[in-house]
Design an enzyme around this catalytic site. Sequence first.
Site, PDB file in Angstrom:
ATOM      1  N   PHE A   1     -43.318 -11.918  -1.991  1.00 34.42           N
ATOM      2  CA  PHE A   1     -42.330 -12.090  -3.067  1.00 34.42           C
ATOM      3  C   PHE A   1     -42.246 -10.817  -3.917  1.00 34.42           C
ATOM      4  CE2 PHE A   1     -40.616 -15.316  -6.427  1.00 34.42           C
ATOM      5  CZ  PHE A   1     -39.327 -14.875  -6.186  1.00 34.42           C
ATOM      6  N   PRO A   2     -42.036  -9.670  -3.264  1.00 31.22           N
ATOM      7  CA  PRO A   2     -42.020  -8.405  -4.001  1.00 31.22           C
ATOM      8  C   PRO A   2     -40.776  -8.212  -4.859  1.00 31.22           C
ATOM      9  CG  PRO A   2     -41.415  -8.035  -1.724  1.00 31.22           C
ATOM     10  CD  PRO A   2     -41.831  -9.482  -1.814  1.00 31.22           C
ATOM     11  N   LEU A   3     -39.761  -9.065  -4.670  1.00 27.97           N
ATOM     12  CA  LEU A   3     -38.522  -8.913  -5.432  1.00 27.97           C
ATOM     13  C   LEU A   3     -38.400  -9.963  -6.530  1.00 27.97           C
ATOM     14  CD1 LEU A   3     -36.039  -7.924  -2.594  1.00 27.97           C
ATOM     15  CD2 LEU A   3     -37.247  -6.464  -4.217  1.00 27.97           C
TER      16      LEU A   3
ATOM     17  N   GLY B   1     -36.403 -11.144 -11.795  1.00 29.05           N
ATOM     18  CA  GLY B   1     -35.683 -11.938 -12.783  1.00 29.05           C
ATOM     19  C   GLY B   1     -34.734 -11.151 -13.659  1.00 29.05           C
TER      20      GLY B   1
ATOM     21  N   TYR C   1     -43.620 -22.211   7.816  1.00 32.99           N
ATOM     22  CA  TYR C   1     -42.238 -21.848   7.530  1.00 32.99           C
ATOM     23  C   TYR C   1     -41.312 -22.623   8.458  1.00 32.99           C
ATOM     24  CZ  TYR C   1     -44.275 -17.812   5.063  1.00 32.99           C
ATOM     25  OH  TYR C   1     -45.003 -16.990   4.238  1.00 32.99           O
TER      26      TYR C   1
END
Length: 294
Positions: free
Chosen positions: A216-218, A221, A71
Amino acid sequence: MSEVQRNEGLVNHGSGTIEIAGKRVHRLGFGAMRLIGPNLWGEPADRRPLIELLRRAVDLGVDFIDTAAVYGPHISEEVIREALYPYPEHVLITTKGGQVQWGPGSYATVGRPEFLRQECALSLRRLGVEHIDLYQLHQVDPAVPFEEQIGVMKELQEEGKIGAIGLNEVTVEQVVVAREIITVASVQNQYSVTERKHEDVLDYCTREDLPFVSWFPLDFGALARVGGPLDGIAAQLAATPAQVALAWLLARAENMVAIPGTASMAHMEENVAAAGLRLSPEQVKELDALAARA
């Protein structure tokens, strides 16, 4: 601002806790991928707001912070050290090795044992520690025998450089093979209300009482659009679609840990507040059915 967001004193105490790497942490943590520059690359314009964000997250009860050497590269680990070192005893900071980044969106997996050793050594230095409580294989390198990648993680553990070992983006078969060599402390795969390709891995981890970390739980879309299913439930609960998506993850399985990430203080507080949101059985069932509509 919703009622959930206003109750700051309790925001992270509704998520429940889970034991990972010898520490009991809340199931709603923080993913540190965005504590870097634009387009997930390079130095941020100013580290100070990111440092303040991390400190605020810990103040709100966040005690599971997930980062990786790639990162930035390297910058997220540096920001975490600037913000939190010396680290509170109850906070579990986990990092990963096994990827390289050459530019925005340009990643490659490298699982050679000598590279994983170097990555671990550099993460120790950047985080300012002699021992990483939970060290994760970022991704399985298909060009290197899987047993070699797991083997070097075991060596690092035996040498005292790392405590527990986690796996990322793995299949059930890979977890089974790894468990013949090491004790797997956690499995981290992409999973969300719409992205459920790892349903079998989650089910396996649930049966085996293994912590499953959703990155990436959100990823929801169009389902969060005005009038959409997430928006509709959010309106019923005076919450936001993001909070509903996180609350569903926490309700999905008791071994689930969600690590939403953001560089925005407001979004972080909104995400953490989702721990206090309770969905009805009917709402959970409605969200369960969204996988076919993603």
